[in-house]
Design a protein around this motif. Structure first.
Motif, PDB file in Angstrom:
ATOM      1  N   VAL A  98       0.850  -1.189   0.000  1.00  0.00           N
ATOM      2  CA  VAL A  98       0.000   0.000   0.000  1.00  0.00           C
ATOM      3  C   VAL A  98       0.883   1.236   0.000  1.00  0.00           C
ATOM      4  O   VAL A  98       1.825   1.352   0.780  1.00  0.00           O
ATOM      5  CB  VAL A  98      -0.937   0.003   1.218  1.00  0.00           C
ATOM      6  CG1 VAL A  98      -1.688   1.318   1.302  1.00  0.00           C
ATOM      7  CG2 VAL A  98      -1.902  -1.164   1.136  1.00  0.00           C
ATOM      8  N   THR A  99       0.549   2.167  -0.885  1.00  0.00           N
ATOM      9  CA  THR A  99       1.325   3.398  -1.017  1.00  0.00           C
ATOM     10  C   THR A  99       0.557   4.545  -0.376  1.00  0.00           C
ATOM     11  O   THR A  99      -0.658   4.676  -0.569  1.00  0.00           O
ATOM     12  CB  THR A  99       1.567   3.722  -2.494  1.00  0.00           C
ATOM     13  OG1 THR A  99       2.268   2.637  -3.102  1.00  0.00           O
ATOM     14  CG2 THR A  99       2.380   5.005  -2.639  1.00  0.00           C
ATOM     15  N   GLU A 100       1.271   5.347   0.400  1.00  0.00           N
ATOM     16  CA  GLU A 100       0.637   6.521   0.973  1.00  0.00           C
ATOM     17  C   GLU A 100       0.793   7.683   0.006  1.00  0.00           C
ATOM     18  O   GLU A 100       1.888   8.121  -0.312  1.00  0.00           O
ATOM     19  CB  GLU A 100       1.258   6.876   2.322  1.00  0.00           C
ATOM     20  CG  GLU A 100       0.604   8.088   2.964  1.00  0.00           C
ATOM     21  CD  GLU A 100       1.186   8.405   4.325  1.00  0.00           C
ATOM     22  OE1 GLU A 100       0.972   9.543   4.806  1.00  0.00           O
ATOM     23  OE2 GLU A 100       1.858   7.532   4.914  1.00  0.00           O
ATOM     24  N   CYS A 101      -0.342   8.183  -0.494  1.00  0.00           N
ATOM     25  CA  CYS A 101      -0.331   9.327  -1.409  1.00  0.00           C
ATOM     26  C   CYS A 101      -0.238  10.607  -0.594  1.00  0.00           C
ATOM     27  O   CYS A 101      -0.990  10.807   0.364  1.00  0.00           O
ATOM     28  CB  CYS A 101      -1.599   9.345  -2.261  1.00  0.00           C
ATOM     29  SG  CYS A 101      -1.809   7.865  -3.280  1.00  0.00           S
ATOM     30  N   LYS A 102       0.708  11.462  -0.951  1.00  0.00           N
ATOM     31  CA  LYS A 102       0.918  12.686  -0.200  1.00  0.00           C
ATOM     32  C   LYS A 102      -0.238  13.656  -0.440  1.00  0.00           C
ATOM     33  O   LYS A 102      -0.555  14.004  -1.567  1.00  0.00           O
ATOM     34  CB  LYS A 102       2.239  13.344  -0.622  1.00  0.00           C
ATOM     35  CG  LYS A 102       3.472  12.492  -0.319  1.00  0.00           C
ATOM     36  CD  LYS A 102       3.636  12.282   1.178  1.00  0.00           C
ATOM     37  CE  LYS A 102       4.897  11.464   1.489  1.00  0.00           C
ATOM     38  NZ  LYS A 102       5.076  11.266   2.937  1.00  0.00           N
TER      39      LYS A 102
END
Length: 369
Positions: free
Chosen positions: A180-184
């Motif tokens: 899972v990628t944390e979108c800024k």
């Protein structure tokens, strides 16, 4: 230019949106936090893309759909009815594009609540052209989470669309897909850029009864061009009719002139053909005219010669009077001719023929018009 209006979770929780806190931005500008009343002034006469918080909606994914034909909205709604807490009649369901497994994503919102929000915005003069949900606007090429306004949004390629508190996120993290990628989205500039992309999987809530009617706008140049085209066509038809009438008049004039020459071969056309024809005709029927006087003289001489009878009289413009007569003998005809010539009448006898006891001959009283 595109403009975005983002209603926060706190603002939609209020019944009256007058002082609701919203975010506003245009293309290549940073999102600005303001009230709805102030935002309306900046959005007048613009096409507005509305973004709602995920807290207003539910996101569902159907089972793989059999068959190749796209199912109806009613069929999709019935397929997920057991997952819904409210009656179908109270819900508005919007359908997204089918995925590789032939499943359809659905966004569900309370119909009356959605209708109320749109009505309040329309009353303020805003032209809403699309409605999306923030968690559904996260990039779809990877599992994605983003923190904004004290809450976490979950979306992307994850088969879920959620808005959670930090504590709730920690509870569900083990269930989330790996990588899972944390979108800024920690600033106004980042949230504006993140939610403006509108990925292909994003579902527009303006479907079905909420789909806006297409406005037919005729540009001024198109209207002017159409009017000019109508004018040119009408002018062309007018000139075509005039040309056809002139051609018909010319044909009739040529026909009349040829007819005149046939009737009066020795009289060239002078001036108005109709007037000339009337003058020539009046000379023939005029009581004191030469033609009538000479004919009268001939008839009197015939009456004097009791044996001569007139069978037929004809007037020819290029010849004169033509009389078919009969007499008892050739000598009598010759005597009649001599008397007429001596009396000043230009009499000419044609070929005579004997039929029984009568002699038939064509007599010409020469005098041309």
């Amino acid at each position: 230019m595109n403009s975005w209006l983002y209603l926060t979770a706190q603002s939609v929780a209020q019944t009256d949106l007058n002082h609701a806190r919203v975010y506003l931005w245009h293309e290549q500008t940073t999102a600005e936090q303001t009230s709805l009343n102030d935002a309306v002034e900046a959005l007048k006469e613009r096409d507005v893309k509305l973004i709602l918080p995920m807290e207003l909606c539910s996101w569902l994914l159907t089972e793989p759909w059999p068959g190749r034909r796209r199912p109806s909205l009613q069929a999709l709604a019935f397929s997920v009815e057991d997952q819904l807490a409210d009656d179908l009649d109270e819900l508005h369901i919007a359908v997204g594009p089918m995925d590789a497994q032939r499943r359809y994503p659905l966004l569900v919102i309370n119909r009356q609540r959605f209708k109320s929000i749109l009505a309040q915005l329309h009353e303020r003069g805003l032209n809403i052209v699309s409605v999306h949900v923030d968690a559904d606007l996260l990039p779809g090429d990877q599992p994605c989470i983003a923190e904004w306004d004290g809450r976490w949004m979950i979306g992307g390629s994850i088969h879920a669309r959620l808005a959670l508190s930090k504590a709730d996120l920690e509870a569900v993290k083990p269930e989330l897909a790996e990588g899972v990628t944390e979108c800024k989205a920690g600033s106004e500039a980042q949230i504006g850029a993140l939610l403006s992309a509108t990925p292909s999987h994003a579902i527009n809530l303006l479907q079905g009864t909420f789909q806006p009617m297409k406005k037919t706008r005729l540009p001024f140049r198109l209207i002017l061009g159409s009017l000019m085209m109508v004018f040119v066509l009408e002018l062309g038809f007018t000139y075509a009719r005039i040309y056809a009438m002139e051609a018909q008049i010319a044909r009739l004039s040529d026909f009349s002139e040829q007819r005149f020459k046939t009737i009066y071969p020795n009289h060239p056309r002078v001036g108005d053909l109709k007037t000339q024809r009337q003058m020539l005709s009046s000379r023939i029927i005029e009581p004191g005219g030469n033609y009538m006087r000479r004919l009268d003289q001939v008839v009197k001489q015939m009456l004097a010669a009791s044996s001569i009878e007139v069978q037929r009289i004809e007037l020819k413009a290029d010849t004169g009077w033509i009389l078919n007569i009969t007499a008892n003998s050739f000598a009598e005809l010759e005597q009649f001719r001599s008397n007429s010539v001596q009396g000043g009448l230009p009499i000419k006898l044609g070929t005579a023929s004997q039929q029984g006891n009568k002699v038939h001959v064509v007599l010409t009283l020469e005098e041309r018009l």
